[in-house]
Every structure is written in structure tokens, then in C-alpha cells.
Design an enzyme around this catalytic site. Structure first.
Site, PDB file in Angstrom:
ATOM      1  N   GLU A   1     -43.880  35.224  58.657  1.00  0.00           N
ATOM      2  CA  GLU A   1     -44.022  33.823  59.087  1.00  0.00           C
ATOM      3  C   GLU A   1     -43.591  32.897  57.960  1.00  0.00           C
ATOM      4  O   GLU A   1     -43.681  33.240  56.790  1.00  0.00           O
ATOM      5  CB  GLU A   1     -45.461  33.543  59.528  1.00  0.00           C
ATOM      6  CG  GLU A   1     -46.541  33.929  58.518  1.00  0.00           C
ATOM      7  CD  GLU A   1     -46.764  32.908  57.438  1.00  0.00           C
ATOM      8  OE1 GLU A   1     -46.429  31.738  57.659  1.00  0.00           O
ATOM      9  OE2 GLU A   1     -47.269  33.287  56.358  1.00  0.00           O
TER      10      GLU A   1
ATOM     11  N   GLU B   1     -48.885  25.057  55.703  1.00  0.00           N
ATOM     12  CA  GLU B   1     -50.129  24.416  56.098  1.00  0.00           C
ATOM     13  C   GLU B   1     -49.871  22.916  56.214  1.00  0.00           C
ATOM     14  O   GLU B   1     -49.104  22.349  55.441  1.00  0.00           O
ATOM     15  CB  GLU B   1     -51.239  24.694  55.070  1.00  0.00           C
ATOM     16  CG  GLU B   1     -51.620  26.153  55.048  1.00  0.00           C
ATOM     17  CD  GLU B   1     -52.895  26.428  54.269  1.00  0.00           C
ATOM     18  OE1 GLU B   1     -53.698  25.512  54.050  1.00  0.00           O
ATOM     19  OE2 GLU B   1     -53.075  27.595  53.891  1.00  0.00           O
TER      20      GLU B   1
ATOM     21  N   LYS C   1     -39.224  37.428  53.082  1.00  0.00           N
ATOM     22  CA  LYS C   1     -40.430  36.598  52.983  1.00  0.00           C
ATOM     23  C   LYS C   1     -40.804  36.314  51.525  1.00  0.00           C
ATOM     24  O   LYS C   1     -40.974  35.168  51.105  1.00  0.00           O
ATOM     25  CB  LYS C   1     -41.582  37.304  53.711  1.00  0.00           C
ATOM     26  CG  LYS C   1     -42.942  36.735  53.452  1.00  0.00           C
ATOM     27  CD  LYS C   1     -43.103  35.354  54.047  1.00  0.00           C
ATOM     28  CE  LYS C   1     -44.362  34.706  53.543  1.00  0.00           C
ATOM     29  NZ  LYS C   1     -44.849  33.639  54.331  1.00  0.00           N
TER      30      LYS C   1
ATOM     31  N   ASN D   1     -40.479  32.610  49.425  1.00  0.00           N
ATOM     32  CA  ASN D   1     -41.587  31.913  48.764  1.00  0.00           C
ATOM     33  C   ASN D   1     -41.368  31.848  47.256  1.00  0.00           C
ATOM     34  O   ASN D   1     -41.624  30.823  46.614  1.00  0.00           O
ATOM     35  CB  ASN D   1     -42.917  32.608  49.069  1.00  0.00           C
ATOM     36  CG  ASN D   1     -43.535  32.100  50.363  1.00  0.00           C
ATOM     37  OD1 ASN D   1     -42.921  31.310  51.074  1.00  0.00           O
ATOM     38  ND2 ASN D   1     -44.738  32.541  50.664  1.00  0.00           N
TER      39      ASN D   1
ATOM     40  N   GLY E   1     -44.769  17.854  39.793  1.00  0.00           N
ATOM     41  CA  GLY E   1     -46.190  17.564  39.970  1.00  0.00           C
ATOM     42  C   GLY E   1     -47.041  18.466  39.097  1.00  0.00           C
ATOM     43  O   GLY E   1     -46.564  18.987  38.083  1.00  0.00           O
TER      44      GLY E   1
ATOM     45  N   GLY F   1     -49.713  25.378  44.270  1.00  0.00           N
ATOM     46  CA  GLY F   1     -50.992  26.046  44.533  1.00  0.00           C
ATOM     47  C   GLY F   1     -51.008  26.555  45.960  1.00  0.00           C
ATOM     48  O   GLY F   1     -49.959  26.749  46.579  1.00  0.00           O
TER      49      GLY F   1
ATOM     50  N   CYS G   1     -50.559  30.889  49.226  1.00  0.00           N
ATOM     51  CA  CYS G   1     -49.337  31.707  49.347  1.00  0.00           C
ATOM     52  C   CYS G   1     -48.545  31.822  48.051  1.00  0.00           C
ATOM     53  O   CYS G   1     -48.407  32.915  47.498  1.00  0.00           O
ATOM     54  CB  CYS G   1     -48.453  31.138  50.442  1.00  0.00           C
ATOM     55  SG  CYS G   1     -49.321  31.047  52.006  1.00  0.00           S
TER      56      CYS G   1
HETATM   57  C1  UGA Z   1     -45.635  28.086  51.845  1.00  0.00           C
HETATM   58  C2  UGA Z   1     -44.196  28.089  52.363  1.00  0.00           C
HETATM   59  O1  UGA Z   1     -43.642  26.786  52.237  1.00  0.00           O
HETATM   60  C3  UGA Z   1     -44.154  28.547  53.834  1.00  0.00           C
HETATM   61  O2  UGA Z   1     -42.803  28.627  54.271  1.00  0.00           O
HETATM   62  C4  UGA Z   1     -44.808  29.926  53.922  1.00  0.00           C
HETATM   63  O3  UGA Z   1     -44.834  30.399  55.259  1.00  0.00           O
HETATM   64  C5  UGA Z   1     -46.230  29.844  53.409  1.00  0.00           C
HETATM   65  O4  UGA Z   1     -46.216  29.383  52.045  1.00  0.00           O
HETATM   66  C6  UGA Z   1     -46.836  31.226  53.510  1.00  0.00           C
HETATM   67  O5  UGA Z   1     -46.365  32.148  52.837  1.00  0.00           O
HETATM   68  O6  UGA Z   1     -47.710  31.445  54.376  1.00  0.00           O
HETATM   69  P1  UGA Z   1     -47.711  26.379  52.016  1.00  0.00           P
HETATM   70  O7  UGA Z   1     -48.353  27.250  50.994  1.00  0.00           O
HETATM   71  O8  UGA Z   1     -48.476  25.966  53.202  1.00  0.00           O
HETATM   72  O9  UGA Z   1     -46.372  27.103  52.571  1.00  0.00           O
HETATM   73  O10 UGA Z   1     -47.284  25.025  51.299  1.00  0.00           O
HETATM   74  P2  UGA Z   1     -45.972  24.383  50.632  1.00  0.00           P
HETATM   75  O11 UGA Z   1     -45.646  23.153  51.370  1.00  0.00           O
HETATM   76  O12 UGA Z   1     -44.896  25.368  50.490  1.00  0.00           O
HETATM   77  O13 UGA Z   1     -46.527  23.975  49.196  1.00  0.00           O
HETATM   78  C7  UGA Z   1     -46.967  24.939  48.250  1.00  0.00           C
HETATM   79  C8  UGA Z   1     -47.334  24.281  46.937  1.00  0.00           C
HETATM   80  O14 UGA Z   1     -46.180  23.772  46.284  1.00  0.00           O
HETATM   81  C9  UGA Z   1     -48.280  23.088  47.084  1.00  0.00           C
HETATM   82  O15 UGA Z   1     -49.245  23.136  46.058  1.00  0.00           O
HETATM   83  C10 UGA Z   1     -47.383  21.880  46.911  1.00  0.00           C
HETATM   84  O16 UGA Z   1     -48.052  20.752  46.407  1.00  0.00           O
HETATM   85  C11 UGA Z   1     -46.384  22.416  45.898  1.00  0.00           C
HETATM   86  N1  UGA Z   1     -45.094  21.700  45.942  1.00  0.00           N
HETATM   87  C12 UGA Z   1     -44.294  21.770  47.021  1.00  0.00           C
HETATM   88  C13 UGA Z   1     -44.694  20.963  44.812  1.00  0.00           C
HETATM   89  O17 UGA Z   1     -45.405  20.888  43.802  1.00  0.00           O
HETATM   90  N2  UGA Z   1     -43.475  20.337  44.837  1.00  0.00           N
HETATM   91  C14 UGA Z   1     -42.649  20.402  45.928  1.00  0.00           C
HETATM   92  O18 UGA Z   1     -41.547  19.809  45.866  1.00  0.00           O
HETATM   93  C15 UGA Z   1     -43.065  21.127  47.039  1.00  0.00           C
END
Ligand code: UGA
Length: 431
Positions: A152, A156, A208, A212, A257, A261, A264
């Protein structure tokens, strides 16, 4: 098509509700009875925009979604069984703990009565889906089942949209029959011309982790560039824009940032490197990404502490690991808030959705019911998570509540000059 989904965590529940939305009949299974009772009444156990509505629709109106507590009585009609249980990091190790996956594979092997497809959707290291096949084939004739890897890519906070409008669907199979069943399952997405990528099982499992880990690498990369920007007087947001316009680089996941975190990225980069190490492959870039991200917590905490007076009170806005979720697992906000608390700083916190989970994780943080209440008598504001409601705070009102006007805008959501004009000492990330 009848679908059975084992595990009603984040992935299982979103997958189940979205497949019901496509029109399939879905049974979600979980051993946690308290969770099941909550679900049966249509309440989502976590905050995810749109989930309560989707559950209500398919439990009460279409009746396509139901819940049960055991695999045993729910495989008779299943055409496809999804394994969506958790694969947390093993305690004191970097690799994924697959014990729940093995347990479900055993249970499936004891209860298959007619042909069905067993799909691993949990994030599992390469080789796991084959191992699931082996476990099941110990008890079931090969003609009664096939296994497939179908990772997937749900984020979130926007999981429903990601499911219904994905960039791609990856299906890892070892025969045409199972590929055809999976293509049929995802047929509702054909109209949206979603690319369906059919690969080998191993390739799918690696896609996958590589995805990530690559996104995590982008974040760690821009965060280190941000450190340099701070020292030389450059602006990392403009650097990221200047880079991201180049289509080969792309603008997404280049927001500097406090580090990545969530449940995942931190877990998956460690597990990816750990799996490779077992095969004598050194994923040195991924190891560096992990270290860089871990070091960031102290780096940022120290920066905050160095700018405020001893024994100060600070306001921490945003505790979830990203906006639109109540999830605080591996949240950088929680880690930074806890680290500065341990250095003797009183931390007054507010988060729109994550306060219950934050309280369970660290009872030392003082929680308030609004951003403004959390600012009362404080010497600095730290914005840890970029919730929309923090993007246009009333700083005239806040100025009257604060003792000192210092702001750490860890997610760069404000224009520094605007706050400086109002008399704030402003610290962003990489500017
Ligand atoms: C992530 C992946 O984006 C999904 O595609 C994947 O399915 C999911 O993990 C999983 O393996 O289940 P998620 O953990 O929900 O999704 O959140 P993200 O939006 O990817 O953000 C992850 C972290 O990176 C957060 O702490 C966010 O603040 C940080 N982030 C994200 C940044 O610091 N800078 C960015 O430009 C983007």
C-alpha cells in the site's frame, strides 16, 4: 467478489472501507474485541478524515462491511484474503517483527476450504510473501491458493483519496491466474487510468521499501541542506523550489523541517537496511538517512534550548507526526517536546487531534484546549506540526499572552519578516 481482511489497523481498515466503496463485500477481522465493538458501531478507532462517514455508509447502509473476530469462520466465502497486520520494529533491533504475519499465515493454512488468493499488504521485507506461501503449503495443497504481494502507498491524513486515486497499484505475483484476479479486483480504477504494475513477488516487496526510503532520503537531504542554508544566510524553501521545478527532481517531499516521523518511514528505512545487511549488501545511503534523521532531534532541541532562558515555559503547537492525523508514533514533535522537557523546560502543548495519544506517550507534557491557552505565560512558541489551524494564528492576541516573543517555526509556515515586524525573534528551518 468477497474479501477478507485480517488486521483492522490503519491499512486494514482503510483498505476494507475503500474496497466496500468499490462495491465488494468485505469482512474485517481482528482479535481485539474492544476494537471490534467500537468498529461495529461505526466508530473509527483513529482520526482519519472521511473514515467515520465511510464506515457508517458501508456498515449501516450498504451493509457491505462487517467485522469478525476469527479467521476460522470467515474464510468459507473469501475469494481474496489480505494480511494487513502490523510489522513493527523488533525491540532493540532494526528489523521488522513479522510474528503477526506468520501467525495469520498459520491460521489461514488451517482454514482454507476452497481456492483463494492470499495477499500481503502489510509492509514486509523481501522474501516474506514466499515464506507465507511456504507456511500455507505445509497444510494446504497448492491448487487451493496463491500468494500475492500488493503493497500500500497510503499516507495518513489522505489515505482514502490515496486509495481511490492512487499513482499506481503494484501487484507482485508468480503466475498469470493470480495476476488476473488482482487486475479484476482493481478494475474499478481502470476508468481513472491508474497504472497497474505487475511484477515478480520480490520486486513488488522491494518497490514498497525503496519508495518509502527514497522519499525519506529526499527529506533527510533537504534537511541537511537547510542546516547549511542557516549558516550561510540562504533560504531552503527557495532552494527547494529552485530544485523541485526541475522535473527530474520534483518538488514533493522537499519540505525541510524537524525530520521525518510516523509509523512508516523511520521503521521502514531501518528494516530496509537491515534486510539488505542480511544479504551482505550495505545500503549505506539509507543508513546515513536514518542517522541524519535521528541526529536531527537533538540538533533542533539544542537550537531551541540555546535561544531561551533556563527554566522557561514554552508552547508546543502540534504533536502528531504530521497534520490530519492523531498518530504520535515516532513523532518528531513528541521527541523534541520530550527532549526539551528533560532539560528542565516546562512544555505547554496543544494539538487539534493528537492530545489523547500524546498524553499516553508522555504524561509530563501539559496539555491545553487551544493554541491560545497554551501560549499563556510562555516565553516561546514552537510550531512542530503544520496543522492548518496554526497557519493564521492571531499574533496580536498571542503577543499579549506571551512573556517573551520568540517563535520557532520548524515547518516554515510563516513569512519571517511579518513576525519580525511584530517584534518576534523568528527562527525557521533553513532560513
Ligand atoms: C508514508 C508514505 O508517504 C506512504 O506512501 C506510505 O504508504 C506510508 O508511509 C506507509 O508506508 O504506510 P505517512 O507516513 O502517512 O506515509 O506520511 P508522509 O506524508 O509520507 O510523511 C512522513 C513524514 O515525513 C512526516 O513526519 C512528515 O512530516 C515528513 N515530511 C514529509 C517532511 O518532513 N517533509 C516533506 O516534504 C514531506
Amino acid at each position: 467478489m468477497n474479501l477478507t481482511i485480517v488486521g483492522t489497523g490503519y491499512v486494514g481498515l482503510v483498505t476494507g472501507a475503500c474496497f466496500a466503496e468499490f462495491g465488494y463485500s468485505v469482512t474485517c477481522i481482528d482479535k481485539d474485541n474492544e476494537r471490534l465493538e467500537k468498529l461495529k458501531s461505526g466508530k473509527c478507532p483513529f482520526f482519519e478524515p472521511g473514515m467515520d462517514e465511510l464506515l457508517d455508509k458501508h456498515i449501516n447502509k450498504t451493509k457491505l462491511l462487517s467485522f469478525a473476530s476469527s479467521v476460522k469462520s470467515n474464510l468459507d466465502n473469501a475469494d481474496i484474503i489480505f494480511i494487513t497486520v502490523g510489522t513493527p520494529t523488533r525491540r532493540l533491533e532494526d528489523e521488522a517483527d513479522l510474528s503477526f504475519v506468520w501467525q495469520v499465515a498459520e491460521e489461514i493454512s488451517e482454514n482454507i476450504k476452497k481456492y483463494c488468493l492470499v495477499v500481503t499488504k502489510s509492509t514486509v521485507p523481501v522474501g516474506t510473501t514466499r515464506e507465507v506461501k511456504k507456511i500455507i503449503s505445509n497444510k494446504v495443497d497448492q491448487k487451493f491458493f496463491d500468494v500475492v504481494s500488493n503493497p500500500e502507498f497510503l499516507r495518513e491524513g489522505s489515505a482514502i483519496d490515496d486509495f481511490i486515486r492512487p499513482d499506481r497499484v503494484v501487484i507482485g505475483t508468480d503466475n498469470q491466474k493470480s495476476e488476473n484476479i488482482m487486475r479484476e479486483l482493481y478494475r474499478p480504477l481502470f476508468l481513472k487510468e491508474t497504472p497497474i504494475l505487475a511484477t515478480s513477488i520480490e520486486t513488488s516487496e522491494i518497490i514498497k521499501y525503496a519508495s518509502n526510503s527514497f522519499l525519506a532520503t529526499k527529506i533527510a537531504f533537504i534537511n541537511e541542506v537547510a542546516d547549511l542554508c542557516e549558516v550561510v544566510g540562504a533560504d531552503v524553501q527557495q532552494v527547494a523550489r529552485g530544485m523541485g521545478i526541475d522535473k527530474r527532481i520534483g518538488s514533493k517531499f522537499l519540505n525541510a523541517g524537524p525530520g521525518f516521523g510516523g509509523s512508516c518511514f523511520p521503521k521502514d528505512v531501518k528494516a530496509f537496511a537491515s534486510t539488505a545487511k542480511k544479504k551482505n549488501i550495505d545500503l549505506s545511503i539509507i543508513n546515513a538517512v536514518n542517522k541524519s534523521n535521528q541526529d536531527r532531534i537533538n540538533k533542533i532541541s539544542n537550537k531551541i534550548i540555546s535561544k531561551i532562558k533556563n527554566n522557561s515555559t514554552v508552547t508546543f503547537l502540534g504533536l502528531s507526526f504530521k497534520p490530519n492525523t492523531d498518530d504520535v508514533r515516532d513523532s518528531t514533535s513528541m521527541k523534541i517536546a520530550s527532549t526539551i522537557f528533560e532539560k528542565g523546560i516546562k512544555v505547554q502543548c496543544y494539538d487539534p487531534e493528537a492530545m489523547d495519544n500524546a498524553k499516553k506517550e508522555n504524561s509530563n507534557l501539559i496539555l491545553f484546549n487551544s493554541a491560545y491557552e497554551a501560549c499563556e505565560g510562555s516565553s516561546a512558541i514552537i510550531i512542530g506540526t503544520e496543522w492548518n489551524e496554526f497557519r493564521a494564528l492571531n499574533f496580536e492576541k498571542i503577543s499579549k499572552l506571551l512573556k517573551e516573543k520568540i517563535i520557532f517555526d520548524l515547518r516554515n509556515i510563516y513569512i519571517p519578516e511579518n513576525l519580525k515586524e511584530m517584534g518576534y525573534e523568528y527562527y525557521g528551518t533553513g532560513k
